[in-house]
Scaffold this active site. Structure first.
Site, PDB file in Angstrom:
ATOM      1  N   LYS A 112      40.017  12.314 -37.945  1.00 55.31           N
ATOM      2  CA  LYS A 112      40.184  12.632 -36.533  1.00 55.31           C
ATOM      3  C   LYS A 112      41.498  13.380 -36.369  1.00 55.31           C
ATOM      4  CE  LYS A 112      40.557  10.557 -31.970  1.00 55.31           C
ATOM      5  NZ  LYS A 112      40.395   9.347 -31.169  1.00 55.31           N
ATOM      6  N   SER A 161      34.813  16.720 -26.062  1.00 56.82           N
ATOM      7  CA  SER A 161      34.811  17.080 -24.648  1.00 56.82           C
ATOM      8  C   SER A 161      35.258  18.517 -24.369  1.00 56.82           C
ATOM      9  CB  SER A 161      35.695  16.104 -23.873  1.00 56.82           C
ATOM     10  OG  SER A 161      37.016  16.103 -24.390  1.00 56.82           O
ATOM     11  N   ARG A 181      40.229  12.671 -22.020  1.00 63.50           N
ATOM     12  CA  ARG A 181      41.321  11.765 -21.648  1.00 63.50           C
ATOM     13  C   ARG A 181      41.338  11.516 -20.153  1.00 63.50           C
ATOM     14  NH1 ARG A 181      45.932  13.817 -25.949  1.00 63.50           N
ATOM     15  NH2 ARG A 181      44.749  13.137 -27.784  1.00 63.50           N
ATOM     16  N   LYS A 198      36.031  14.946 -36.470  1.00 65.96           N
ATOM     17  CA  LYS A 198      36.228  15.208 -35.049  1.00 65.96           C
ATOM     18  C   LYS A 198      37.510  15.964 -34.796  1.00 65.96           C
ATOM     19  CE  LYS A 198      37.203  12.395 -31.040  1.00 65.96           C
ATOM     20  NZ  LYS A 198      37.294  11.066 -30.547  1.00 65.96           N
ATOM     21  N   CYS A 208      43.142   2.832 -26.541  1.00 66.70           N
ATOM     22  CA  CYS A 208      43.852   3.781 -25.672  1.00 66.70           C
ATOM     23  C   CYS A 208      43.476   3.680 -24.196  1.00 66.70           C
ATOM     24  CB  CYS A 208      43.680   5.207 -26.183  1.00 66.70           C
ATOM     25  SG  CYS A 208      41.980   5.734 -26.246  1.00 66.70           S
ATOM     26  N   ARG A 237      49.696  12.118 -29.886  1.00 70.10           N
ATOM     27  CA  ARG A 237      49.115  11.240 -30.905  1.00 70.10           C
ATOM     28  C   ARG A 237      49.320  11.793 -32.329  1.00 70.10           C
ATOM     29  NH1 ARG A 237      46.536   8.234 -27.067  1.00 70.10           N
ATOM     30  NH2 ARG A 237      44.667   8.982 -25.993  1.00 70.10           N
ATOM     31  N   CYS A 257      38.712   1.054 -29.802  1.00 73.64           N
ATOM     32  CA  CYS A 257      40.041   1.647 -29.694  1.00 73.64           C
ATOM     33  C   CYS A 257      40.790   0.976 -28.559  1.00 73.64           C
ATOM     34  CB  CYS A 257      39.968   3.158 -29.464  1.00 73.64           C
ATOM     35  SG  CYS A 257      41.568   3.974 -29.751  1.00 73.64           S
TER      36      CYS A 257
HETATM   37  C1  PBG Z   1      40.386   7.784 -28.160  1.00 70.54           C
HETATM   38  C2  PBG Z   1      39.319   8.805 -28.231  1.00 70.54           C
HETATM   39  C3  PBG Z   1      39.454  10.137 -27.881  1.00 70.54           C
HETATM   40  C4  PBG Z   1      38.201  10.720 -28.037  1.00 70.54           C
HETATM   41  C5  PBG Z   1      37.344   9.738 -28.496  1.00 70.54           C
HETATM   42  N1  PBG Z   1      38.057   8.558 -28.633  1.00 70.54           N
HETATM   43  C6  PBG Z   1      40.625  10.846 -27.318  1.00 70.54           C
HETATM   44  C7  PBG Z   1      41.877  10.843 -28.065  1.00 70.54           C
HETATM   45  O1  PBG Z   1      41.961  10.460 -29.239  1.00 70.54           O
HETATM   46  O2  PBG Z   1      42.848  11.220 -27.453  1.00 70.54           O
HETATM   47  C8  PBG Z   1      37.873  12.140 -27.722  1.00 70.54           C
HETATM   48  C9  PBG Z   1      36.440  12.449 -27.491  1.00 70.54           C
HETATM   49  C10 PBG Z   1      36.197  13.731 -26.797  1.00 70.54           C
HETATM   50  O3  PBG Z   1      37.116  14.534 -26.582  1.00 70.54           O
HETATM   51  O4  PBG Z   1      35.040  13.972 -26.443  1.00 70.54           O
HETATM   52  N2  PBG Z   1      40.483   6.898 -29.165  1.00 70.54           N
END
Ligand code: PBG
Length: 313
Positions: free
Chosen positions: A185, A264, A195, A238, A117, A207, A115
């Site tokens: 997702k 998380s 984050r 997810k 980000c 997002r 990714c």
């Molecule tokens: C970003 C990404 C995120 C997570 C995994 N990859 C955060 C988001 O999309 O903002 C979240 C994982 C978690 O909350 O444990 N590509």
């Protein structure tokens, strides 16, 4: 006449005989936050008991977990400066870490997050243009494959990224590398603590124009079908807990491994509730078992270290 259920619950060995769902060590995938540099172990204020490691300091806890039965780790690179090019550089800190982990733990399955980000200055998972982003994601995946990753896990939610990644891997002799796509997702508030951990909060906006609307389940099945069609050999849903219906539907419909990401926010809410003695610690196993019962084949969870200390097989 009525049926008596209680005899099957009379004691632990009887309950065990009637139990339908078991969580086992090999179900679990440990998410790891990796930083560049040496000798770094940083606490993550938003995630109690979770740390960011430089690779040299990661090897010891990783060795312990492997000794306790860990089969798979999912790596997230958290660079100390922004800039997209470093994400696919052959001597980047993630690529170097992959080789070193592989050398030290050849039997461990390494899964790498793909990714942008944590690398873009604006904290978004793309660089504006969908297809151009996919080309960069494919370069990242290829650089991970060259470093020795076993599986790439694109988490960006761009359209067509699995197609681009599959093509790049196949054309370069890496057709055997797995693609575990975050197919469904959702645009979720449960990612908040991550984050901060991965320094990837969007600087402006959210997002919602690329991650899924939490209200949609049919669309999740279409996303999953598209990713499988493009070449994903396993899929992630997810977050996990508010989306167990989607996990169940995906398991019933598709013949690829279904992975649920216990994210998380789900982790930290339970962690705080247990540590604050609001609920007892058995809740962790209850929750993880519910994810498996819904149909997940594997579970990505920050609770992995503590589960490995406890469970069988
Ligand atoms: C970003 C990404 C995120 C997570 C995994 N990859 C955060 C988001 O999309 O903002 C979240 C994982 C978690 O909350 O444990 N590509």
């Amino acid at each position: 006449m009525f049926k008596r259920f209680r005899p099957n619950r009379i004691d632990e060995k009887t309950r065990l005989r009637h139990r339908e769902t078991f969580i086992k060590k090999s179900d679990f995938i440990w998410p790891v936050f990796l930083v560049p540099g040496d000798n770094i172990v940083q606490e993550i204020p938003s995630m109690d008991g979770v740390f960011r490691y430089s690779v040299d300091r990661l090897l010891e806890p990783l060795g312990q977990l492997v000794g306790n039965g860990l089969k798979s780790a999912l790596l997230f690179g958290v660079p100390d400066e922004k800039g997209v090019e470093q994400a696919y550089s052959s001597d980047g800190f993630v690529q170097t870490a992959i080789s070193s982990i592989k050398k030290n733990f050849p039997a461990l399955e390494i899964i790498t997050d793909v990714c942008l980000c944590s690398y873009t200055p604006d904290g978004h998972c793309h660089i504006g243009d969908n297809d151009r982003t996919c080309e960069i994601l494919a370069q990242i995946a290829l650089s991970h494959a060259r470093a020795g990753t076993n599986v790439v896990a694109p988490s960006d939610m761009m359209d067509g990224r699995v197609h681009f990644i599959k093509k790049a891997l196949s054309e370069n002799g890496f057709a055997g590398i797995g693609i575990m796509s975050y197919a469904a997702k959702y645009a979720s508030s449960f990612y908040g603590p991550f984050r901060l951990a991965a320094d990837c909060a969007p600087k402006s906006g959210d997002r919602k124009d690329y991650q899924m609307d939490p209200a949609n389940a049919d669309e999740a099945l279409e996303e999953i079908a598209a990713d499988i069609e493009e070449g994903a050999d396993s899929i992630i849903i997810k977050p996990a807990l508010s989306y167990l219906d989607v996990v169940a539907k995906a398991k019933a419909r598709f013949n690829v491994p279904v992975v649920a990401y216990n994210v998380s926010g789900e982790y930290q809410m339970l962690r705080r509730a247990v540590d604050g003695k609001i609920v007892n610690a058995d809740i962790i196993e209850e929750v993880l078992t519910s994810i498996k019962r819904a149909g997940a084949d594997r579970i990505i969870s920050y609770f992995t270290p503590q589960i490995l200390r406890k469970s069988e097989g």
